[in-house]
Design a protein around this motif. Structure first.
Motif, PDB file in Angstrom:
ATOM      1  N   THR A 105      -9.660  -7.638  23.223  1.00 41.92           N
ATOM      2  CA  THR A 105      -9.116  -7.859  24.594  1.00 41.92           C
ATOM      3  C   THR A 105      -7.353  -7.591  24.496  1.00 41.92           C
ATOM      4  O   THR A 105      -6.921  -7.621  25.390  1.00 41.92           O
ATOM      5  N   ALA A 106      -6.892  -8.166  23.220  1.00 45.61           N
ATOM      6  CA  ALA A 106      -5.305  -8.312  23.375  1.00 45.61           C
ATOM      7  C   ALA A 106      -5.057  -7.903  21.981  1.00 45.61           C
ATOM      8  O   ALA A 106      -4.775  -8.623  21.077  1.00 45.61           O
ATOM      9  N   PRO A 107      -5.272  -6.704  21.575  1.00 48.32           N
ATOM     10  CA  PRO A 107      -5.007  -6.034  20.135  1.00 48.32           C
ATOM     11  C   PRO A 107      -3.704  -6.460  19.683  1.00 48.32           C
ATOM     12  O   PRO A 107      -2.670  -6.017  20.795  1.00 48.32           O
ATOM     13  N   SER A 108      -3.327  -6.880  18.538  1.00 46.58           N
ATOM     14  CA  SER A 108      -1.952  -6.719  17.930  1.00 46.58           C
ATOM     15  C   SER A 108      -1.466  -5.624  17.287  1.00 46.58           C
ATOM     16  O   SER A 108      -2.427  -4.371  17.254  1.00 46.58           O
ATOM     17  N   ALA A 109      -0.369  -5.319  17.127  1.00 46.56           N
ATOM     18  CA  ALA A 109       0.044  -3.972  16.522  1.00 46.56           C
ATOM     19  C   ALA A 109      -0.363  -3.898  15.137  1.00 46.56           C
ATOM     20  O   ALA A 109      -0.549  -4.816  14.477  1.00 46.56           O
ATOM     21  N   VAL A 110      -0.448  -2.492  14.788  1.00 43.45           N
ATOM     22  CA  VAL A 110      -1.135  -2.300  13.284  1.00 43.45           C
ATOM     23  C   VAL A 110      -0.307  -1.447  12.766  1.00 43.45           C
ATOM     24  O   VAL A 110       0.389  -0.475  13.181  1.00 43.45           O
ATOM     25  N   THR A 111       0.033  -1.789  11.570  1.00 39.38           N
ATOM     26  CA  THR A 111       0.588  -0.950  10.710  1.00 39.38           C
ATOM     27  C   THR A 111       0.183  -0.123   9.678  1.00 39.38           C
ATOM     28  O   THR A 111      -0.578  -0.641   8.905  1.00 39.38           O
TER      29      THR A 111
END
Length: 262
Positions: A105-111
């Motif tokens: 529901t609140a994905p974080s940034a993916v590198t």
């Protein structure tokens, strides 16, 4: 009249950068027909796939580095246009994706780490376009997935493939990320006692590689019994009275349940 090129564009990124097999569009005037015209790309000549006289297309041949694009029209009134620059870009490669686990529901940034990523113009997770942070180097690019509906059942996470599109092509990573449901606490047994009390926490979504339990903000020792039960020990530190108990997983923090210290 002699052909004139006004612009060129390579799909799907729609810039003057591209790679073998992508579609080049040439815009201009007097471009002839598929019978009379030839598109010259560097030292190679290509017959247009389509040509209206103002818009000609073809498939890019192999190449590397910069190349000039011009149109040669045979016959009366024909000639060779001036050229515009095209830049061949190498294919992208992704060696690593981090973090692997995140919130549905609140994905974080993916590198994404790899090579050939400087011209990244789109990142998708399971076919859904993510929010892209424009890359500043060739080896990393960051994007944030769009939130998805929670699974609300075991295994409490959903795998998502990822595709990174650059001017040189697209690289796809299968099962690139796992997006987890938010954990939920439904019961504490007992819900009161002194420090050292063993508390059975019941709920849902107690899954992931990193799980923590806090009582009043203090980390508690615990044993994961299953993805719906945790046996925790009320830690020393919180003062007497009602304290928030929170379970944290890659899916986020649960809403607080109350344990009362006596």
């Amino acid at each position: 009249m002699a052909p004139v090129i006004t612009s060129i564009s390579v799909a799907p990124q729609n810039t003057n950068q591209g790679s073998f097999g992508q579609t080049l569009t040439v815009n201009g005037t007097g471009l002839g027909t598929t019978v009379t015209a030839t598109i010259r790309i560097g030292a190679k000549s290509v017959t247009p796939t389509t040509n209206t006289g103002t818009v000609a297309t073809c498939t890019l041949p192999s190449g590397c580095g910069p190349a000039g694009v011009s149109v040669v029209v045979s016959g009366t009134g024909g000639g060779t246009s001036s050229s515009l620059p095209l830049f061949y870009i190498g294919s992208p490669f992704v060696a690593d994706v981090a973090p692997f686990e995140g919130s549905a529901t609140a994905p974080s940034a993916v590198t994404f780490t790899g090579t050939g990523l400087l011209t990244t113009n789109q990142v998708q997770f399971a076919g859904v376009t993510a929010t892209l942070t424009p890359p500043t180097g060739d080896t990393q690019v960051t994007a944030t997935p769009v939130a998805i509906a929670e699974l609300t059942a075991a295994p409490w996470f959903q795998l998502r493939s990822a595709s990174v599109r650059t001017a040189g092509g697209t690289f796809t990573v299968a099962n690139a990320v796992a997006l987890y449901d938010t954990p939920v606490i439904t019961d504490l047994e007992p819900d009161t006692g002194p420090a050292g009390t063993e508390v059975l926490i019941t709920g849902t979504g107690f899954a992931g590689s990193t799980i923590s339990v806090t009582f009043g903000g203090v980390d508690a020792d615990f044993t994961s019994m299953s993805d719906t039960q945790i046996l925790a020990t009320a830690p020393t530190g919180p003062i007497a009275g009602a304290q928030d108990v929170i379970v944290s997983t890659p899916g986020g923090d649960s809403a607080a349940a109350t344990f009362t210290y006596v």
